[in-house]
Scaffold this motif. Structure first.
Motif, short mmCIF file in Angstrom:
data_model
loop_
_atom_site.label_atom_id
_atom_site.label_comp_id
_atom_site.label_asym_id
_atom_site.label_seq_id
_atom_site.Cartn_x
_atom_site.Cartn_y
_atom_site.Cartn_z
N THR A 186 1.48 6.24 -7.35
CA THR A 186 0.32 6.89 -7.97
C THR A 186 0.05 8.28 -7.43
O THR A 186 -0.70 9.04 -8.04
CB THR A 186 -0.94 6.02 -7.76
OG1 THR A 186 -1.21 5.92 -6.35
CG2 THR A 186 -0.75 4.63 -8.34
N VAL A 240 -4.96 4.87 -1.50
CA VAL A 240 -5.30 3.50 -1.88
C VAL A 240 -5.94 2.79 -0.69
O VAL A 240 -5.84 3.25 0.46
CB VAL A 240 -4.05 2.70 -2.34
CG1 VAL A 240 -3.39 3.36 -3.54
CG2 VAL A 240 -3.05 2.55 -1.19
N TYR A 275 0.83 -1.21 0.00
CA TYR A 275 0.00 0.00 0.00
C TYR A 275 0.86 1.26 0.00
O TYR A 275 0.50 2.28 -0.60
CB TYR A 275 -0.96 0.00 1.19
CG TYR A 275 -0.31 0.13 2.54
CD1 TYR A 275 0.01 1.37 3.08
CD2 TYR A 275 -0.02 -1.00 3.30
CE1 TYR A 275 0.60 1.50 4.32
CE2 TYR A 275 0.57 -0.89 4.55
CZ TYR A 275 0.88 0.36 5.05
OH TYR A 275 1.47 0.47 6.29
N SER A 286 -5.64 -0.85 0.97
CA SER A 286 -4.73 -1.99 0.90
C SER A 286 -5.50 -3.30 0.85
O SER A 286 -6.69 -3.37 1.19
CB SER A 286 -3.81 -1.99 2.12
OG SER A 286 -4.52 -2.45 3.27
N ASP A 327 2.29 1.64 -3.59
CA ASP A 327 1.26 2.08 -4.53
C ASP A 327 0.94 3.56 -4.33
O ASP A 327 0.72 4.30 -5.31
CB ASP A 327 -0.01 1.24 -4.34
CG ASP A 327 0.18 -0.20 -4.78
OD1 ASP A 327 1.14 -0.47 -5.53
OD2 ASP A 327 -0.62 -1.06 -4.35
#
Length: 413
Positions: free
Chosen positions: A189, A193, A182, A195, A185
């Motif tokens: 990005t 997010v 997580y 997870s 990511d």
């Protein structure tokens, strides 16, 4: 003592065979395989026993009528129940999928609400405290009211070092989450997010973490705010496992990779479905994108209705299981009642069928009595009392004509 008497079990078997033959109207004399003692015993002592003689035509007609009523009732009930069960499956399946879709929408809304809450916290962090762990800790404590949405709040820097933790301030500087998916990511990005379920490095319990990045003036991720939800707590994910469909049905959640997020059996959380024994073709179809309700069996072999729905917020699979023993209890009760009704109807029809058969056979009995009388007094050749225009009446008149012709021929001779 004869050999057949020395072999009592064999004699019993042959005696039973003799009784069976008699019940079908087959004379024992036609069965040479039976001992002569049984044949002689039947010819002398058993001839008058009604249970060892062929059933009468009345009895056979009554039995046939009862059997036809019973079979027809069972057949009609079975066909009706099969059609009703098929329709009920469709209705229950639609209702179950509708319920599951509503649950999925509610969970999506709860995730969106929590994402918005994390974004508000991230936007409220002053830029001058980005690297100050103590001030970040005080900031988190000032926002403890967000505990209604999360079980814990934390802040990590771009290197993954934990700078603030609401529940465990002592863990600051001792934990690095840079290797967590997580975290990677979120850094890649620059967006928040949700997870996959994981085991917490602090509590070692299954948790879910939502993130919201804090960007610096250059647009790079400076901090990551994390909201933790324990999967075994009384939050909306923990309560998901408590949802019941009917009496024994339940709801579960699985990631797109097959990791169990929520299940009534807590021991299954975080396990891979693929690692479990057995197979579930319906779930395999759900992993491939299917949404709807299927009838089948799970990996444990339990049969029932299975519904699957994708969640928009996480792309997880939300599933509902309705065991057959619970879903179709009413159908099973109807089947039992239909069988009892068929038996009761057959019992009631038996005497009625016997009475009708008696009325139908009465002319034959009269004809038999007439023939016996003519046989004893052939010179009289009395006319039969049967004058009905049916087959038995015509048979009686033919017999009378035959006897008159015989007497006439004998007189001429």
């Amino acid at each position: 003592m004869t050999s057949w008497r020395r072999s009592i079990p064999c004699w019993y078997l042959r005696f039973g065979a003799a009784c069976s033959l008699l019940s079908f109207g087959i004379p024992i004399s036609r069965c040479p395989a039976l001992p002569k003692e049984i044949q002689n015993y039947h010819n002398t002592d058993m001839r008058g026993l009604p249970f060892l003689t062929a059933p009468s035509l009345k009895t056979r007609m009554a039995i046939v009528a009862v059997a036809l009523v019973f079979v027809t009732t069972i057949l009609a009930s079975t066909v009706s129940l099969v059609l009703a069960k098929r329709g009920m499956k469709a209705i229950i399946g639609d209702q179950q999928f509708t319920l599951l879709s509503q649950v999925a929408d509610e969970i999506d809304q709860k995730f969106y609400t929590r994402q918005r809450g994390l974004q508000l916290i991230a936007a409220a962090i002053p830029r001058d405290i980005f690297q100050d762990s103590d001030r970040l800790q005080r900031f988190v404590e000032q926002h403890s009211n967000f505990k209604v949405l999360f079980d814990n709040l934390s802040i990590a820097n771009a290197q993954g070092e934990l700078l603030a933790n609401l529940d465990d301030p002592a863990s600051r500087g001792k934990l690095n989450v840079a290797n967590r998916a997580y975290f990677k990511d979120t850094m890649a990005t620059r967006k928040g997010v949700i997870s996959a379920p994981l085991r917490s490095a602090l509590t070692h319990k299954p948790v879910l973490i939502m993130t919201a990045p804090v960007l610096d003036q250059q647009g790079n991720v400076a901090l990551i705010v994390g909201g933790t939800m324990a999967l075994d707590h009384e939050n909306f994910l923990g309560r998901l496992a408590q949802v019941r469909i009917g009496r024994t049905g339940y709801v579960f959640a699985v990631t797109n990779d097959g990791v169990i997020v929520s299940h009534p059996k807590k021991s299954l959380v975080l396990q891979q479905v693929a690692s479990m024994a057995g197979s579930n073709p319906g779930f395999d179809r759900a992993l491939a994108g299917y949404e709807g309700t299927l009838e089948g069996s799970n990996r444990a072999g339990a049969h029932g209705l299975f519904s699957y729905k994708r969640m928009r917020s996480t792309n997880w699979i939300l599933g509902a299981v309705y065991p057959e023993v619970d879903a179709f209890t009413s159908i099973a009760e109807v089947e039992k009642k239909a069988l009892l009704a068929a038996i009761l109807l057959a019992v009631l029809v038996g005497p009625l069928a016997w009475w009708i058969a008696r009325r139908q056979i009465a002319p034959l009995q009269q004809l038999h009595a007439h023939i016996q009388e003519v046989r004893q007094h052939p010179e009289t050749a009395l006319a039969s009392p049967l004058r009905e225009p049916d087959e038995i009446g015509r048979l009686a008149r033919t017999f009378d004509n035959l006897m008159r012709e015989r007497l006439t021929a004998e007189a001429k001779a």
